[in-house]
Design an enzyme around this catalytic site. Structure first.
Site, short mmCIF file in Angstrom:
data_model
loop_
_atom_site.label_atom_id
_atom_site.label_comp_id
_atom_site.label_asym_id
_atom_site.label_seq_id
_atom_site.Cartn_x
_atom_site.Cartn_y
_atom_site.Cartn_z
N ARG A 123 47.08 33.71 106.86
CA ARG A 123 47.48 32.90 108.03
C ARG A 123 46.27 32.57 108.89
NH1 ARG A 123 51.24 35.68 111.72
NH2 ARG A 123 50.68 33.79 112.83
N CYS A 180 53.69 36.99 115.04
CA CYS A 180 53.24 38.36 114.78
C CYS A 180 54.03 39.36 115.62
CB CYS A 180 51.76 38.50 115.14
SG CYS A 180 50.65 37.92 113.88
N ARG A 187 56.64 39.03 123.64
CA ARG A 187 56.15 37.65 123.70
C ARG A 187 57.22 36.63 124.11
NH1 ARG A 187 52.37 36.44 118.68
NH2 ARG A 187 51.23 35.16 120.18
N LYS A 214 41.43 28.53 114.29
CA LYS A 214 42.88 28.40 114.10
C LYS A 214 43.58 28.10 115.43
CE LYS A 214 45.54 32.18 114.05
NZ LYS A 214 46.73 32.28 114.90
N ASN A 215 43.22 28.83 116.47
CA ASN A 215 43.97 28.72 117.72
C ASN A 215 43.62 27.48 118.54
OD1 ASN A 215 45.43 30.92 117.04
ND2 ASN A 215 44.37 32.36 118.41
N ASP A 218 42.43 39.60 120.50
CA ASP A 218 42.40 39.27 119.07
C ASP A 218 41.24 39.95 118.34
OD1 ASP A 218 44.64 37.76 119.40
OD2 ASP A 218 43.63 35.82 119.32
N VAL A 275 59.02 33.39 126.34
CA VAL A 275 58.58 32.02 126.64
C VAL A 275 59.01 31.59 128.04
CG1 VAL A 275 58.40 31.18 124.26
CG2 VAL A 275 60.61 31.07 125.44
N ASP A 276 59.35 32.58 128.89
CA ASP A 276 59.84 32.25 130.23
C ASP A 276 58.85 31.40 131.04
OD1 ASP A 276 58.28 34.60 130.09
OD2 ASP A 276 58.92 35.22 132.09
N LEU A 277 57.57 31.66 130.88
CA LEU A 277 56.58 30.93 131.69
C LEU A 277 56.39 29.50 131.18
CD1 LEU A 277 53.99 33.83 132.24
CD2 LEU A 277 55.79 33.02 133.78
C1 EPZ Z 1 47.62 33.08 122.14
O1 EPZ Z 1 48.95 33.55 122.06
C2 EPZ Z 1 47.03 33.24 120.76
N1 EPZ Z 1 47.78 32.42 119.82
C3 EPZ Z 1 47.05 34.70 120.36
O2 EPZ Z 1 46.41 34.83 119.11
C4 EPZ Z 1 46.27 35.51 121.40
O3 EPZ Z 1 46.38 36.89 121.08
C5 EPZ Z 1 46.85 35.26 122.80
O4 EPZ Z 1 46.86 33.84 123.07
C6 EPZ Z 1 46.04 35.93 123.90
O5 EPZ Z 1 44.72 35.49 123.85
C7 EPZ Z 1 47.47 31.14 119.65
O6 EPZ Z 1 46.61 30.59 120.32
C8 EPZ Z 1 48.18 30.39 118.59
P1 EPZ Z 1 49.79 34.23 125.87
P2 EPZ Z 1 49.99 33.22 123.21
O7 EPZ Z 1 50.80 33.22 126.23
O8 EPZ Z 1 49.61 31.89 123.74
C9 EPZ Z 1 52.96 37.02 128.17
C10 EPZ Z 1 46.23 35.50 116.86
O9 EPZ Z 1 46.13 36.62 116.30
N2 EPZ Z 1 53.82 35.85 128.32
O10 EPZ Z 1 48.43 34.11 126.49
O11 EPZ Z 1 51.33 33.44 122.70
C11 EPZ Z 1 52.84 37.48 126.73
O12 EPZ Z 1 53.94 38.27 126.35
C12 EPZ Z 1 47.21 35.29 117.99
O13 EPZ Z 1 45.57 34.50 116.53
C13 EPZ Z 1 54.96 35.94 129.11
O14 EPZ Z 1 55.25 37.01 129.69
O15 EPZ Z 1 49.62 34.35 124.29
C14 EPZ Z 1 51.55 38.24 126.76
O16 EPZ Z 1 51.76 39.54 127.25
C15 EPZ Z 1 48.09 36.47 118.21
N3 EPZ Z 1 55.77 34.86 129.22
C16 EPZ Z 1 50.70 37.46 127.78
O17 EPZ Z 1 51.63 36.69 128.54
C17 EPZ Z 1 55.49 33.69 128.61
O18 EPZ Z 1 56.28 32.73 128.76
C18 EPZ Z 1 49.69 36.51 127.17
O19 EPZ Z 1 50.35 35.66 126.22
C19 EPZ Z 1 54.33 33.58 127.82
C20 EPZ Z 1 53.50 34.68 127.69
#
Ligand code: EPZ
Length: 429
Positions: free
Chosen positions: A408, A126, A131, A22-23, A316, A133-135
């Site tokens: 999902r 979820c 979560r 999926k991811n 995950d 989106v600042d980065l």
């Molecule tokens: C991806 O989410 C996956 N989703 C998630 O899978 C997975 O849990 C996660 O990566 C970690 O491996 C998809 O690929 C669709 P991140 P993502 O950006 O990309 C923080 C599932 O169950 N952060 O790596 O959203 C964030 O809050 C899902 O399939 C910021 O602070 O995760 C988190 O603490 C759930 N600012 C950390 O970074 C930002 O702008 C990692 O998030 C972005 C993220």
């Protein structure tokens, strides 16, 4: 609303085919927006999130044709999508669509790179933490985008196109890396992404982008180099197998006992999780067709695990491991470092009689000799499947409510498990 009814106690025996990830499928579909030619994706899982993303892409004017099954196709083979973003008719991704799935926010990158503008609602997804989106915004600004937030929308503009830059992420982010990678492929000049996420899904997307004519090296390592190109062309790509689905079924077999072949799985995509299972006393044998998982006789040994970005133990699979450890011979400790609120399954697992206490980001699980079936509620996607794992080994009946989360992310879950001897059925309504 559909529910799943499970009568626990059966060992699992047989073969479970692993679906496409999926991811990886979601960002690959989004990457199709970068080209006016057709991207063909094979092995796309049939999931509610994929269908939702088809609607979101459709709203931008993307045509998606799902090829039907051909004679001789395996019944579990994923679908083939022909995705054509020849004419992008709308660069806005509205709240009603984006709020249902967080990854749909990522359309901002290809829209901005190709159309030089995008207006995308802040995302939903979820309930596993704040979560932000600042980065993602930081990365796009580094590439020269002008960004403002208005009325819950992120409005991004790059009148003269994006420009290559050095993007250094202060923390590892999968979403940030996907967005930076997609945007940089069409930027003028070269981009370096440092402290990039190394997840296999990032490397899979980069592979596909390279087939489309992008110039990316280093994907799958913390330093990715991208030489921007003027346009991308069509390509054909097969989605890699789902490592989280693989780990989930491996834990289900560990929980029930028995022996199952996870067909099509690739062990190197989840070595950290397999190592934890081996430590817990599970037999893991990689072979030509995937991975054989078995637990015969002996019980489950407790483990101490901390989630981490790839190649560490994936967040995950944290909920599924916790379900497994509810029956370990002793106390396990699981620390969640990626999402601050990813323990929604703890109170639901307690309904089975599990003994779990939380202290900040660490859960201590005192194994019990038996779980008992109960009515439970699916919360987020991976939490939901942890309840299924507990139910498969619990005495008596479990009813899992609100299973749309499962749909999902897990293709034909009840069919795959019942084919291996589980008593599991979907109740519609
Ligand atoms: C991806 O989410 C996956 N989703 C998630 O899978 C997975 O849990 C996660 O990566 C970690 O491996 C998809 O690929 C669709 P991140 P993502 O950006 O990309 C923080 C599932 O169950 N952060 O790596 O959203 C964030 O809050 C899902 O399939 C910021 O602070 O995760 C988190 O603490 C759930 N600012 C950390 O970074 C930002 O702008 C990692 O998030 C972005 C993220």
């Amino acid at each position: 609303m559909d529910r799943i009814r499970i009568i626990g106690g059966n060992k699992l025996h047989g073969t479970i085919p692993i679906s496409g990830a999926k991811n990886a499928a979601l960002p690959l579909m989004i990457a199709a927006l970068l080209s006016d030619e057709t991207l063909i994706l094979d092995n796309v899982p049939r999931l509610a999130d994929v269908a939702q993303l088809q609607r979101i892409l459709g709203n931008h004017g993307v045509d998606i044709m799902a090829a039907g099954k051909r004679p001789g196709d395996h019944e579990y083979q994923g679908q083939t999508l022909h995705i054509s973003a020849k004419n992008i008719i709308d660069t806005t991704a509205p709240y009603e669509l984006v709020s249902k799935m967080r990854a749909s926010f990522w359309v901002i990158a290809p829209l901005l790179a190709r159309m030089h503008e995008a207006k995308v609602s802040l995302p939903g997804g979820c309930a596993i933490g704040t979560r932000p989106v600042d980065l993602l915004i930081m990365a796009l600004e580094k590439l020269g985008a002008e960004i403002s937030i208005d009325g819950g929308y992120v409005i991004a503009k790059a009148p003269g196109g994006l420009k290559g830059a050095t993007i250094e992420f202060p923390k590892v982010t999968v979403s940030g890396t996907h967005v930076a990678l997609m945007a940089a492929t069409l930027a003028k000049g070269s981009t370096i992404i440092s402290n990039a996420a190394c997840e296999p899904e990032i490397a899979d997307v980069a592979d596909c982008l390279n087939k489309m004519g992008a110039k990316i090296t280093g994907a799958g390592t913390p330093r990715i180099l991208i030489e921007g190109v003027g346009t991308l062309h069509g390509a054909r790509h097969t989605v890699l197998p789902d490592r989280i689905e693989t780990g989930t079924y491996a834990m289900a077999v560990a929980m029930t006992g028995g022996e199952v072949q996870l067909s099509g799985a690739r062990p190197e995509l989840l070595q950290a999780a397999l190592d934890v299972l081996i430590q817990a006393g599970v037999s893991i044998t990689p072979n030509n067709d995937g991975i054989k998982v078995a637990r015969n006789g002996a019980g489950i040994s407790p483990v101490t695990v901390t989630t981490a970005p790839f190649p560490g133990f994936p967040t995950d699979l944290q909920a599924q491991l916790m379900a497994l450890m509810t029956r370990a011979k002793g106390a396990s400790h699981i620390t969640e470092t990626i999402f601050e609120n990813r323990f929604m399954h703890v109170q639901e697992l307690a309904r089975f009689g599990a003994k779990i206490s939380l202290d900040g980001e660490t859960a201590t699980i005192d194994g019990v000799s038996q779980l008992r079936g109960a009515p439970v509620m699916a919360t987020d996607l991976r939490a939901s499947v942890s309840l299924v794992i507990a139910a498969l080994a619990a005495d008596g009946e479990t009813m899992v409510n609100r299973i749309y989360h499962l749909d999902r992310g897990f293709e034909r879950l009840e069919e795959k498990l019942s084919a291996c001897g589980a008593t599991i059925e979907r109740i519609s309504g």
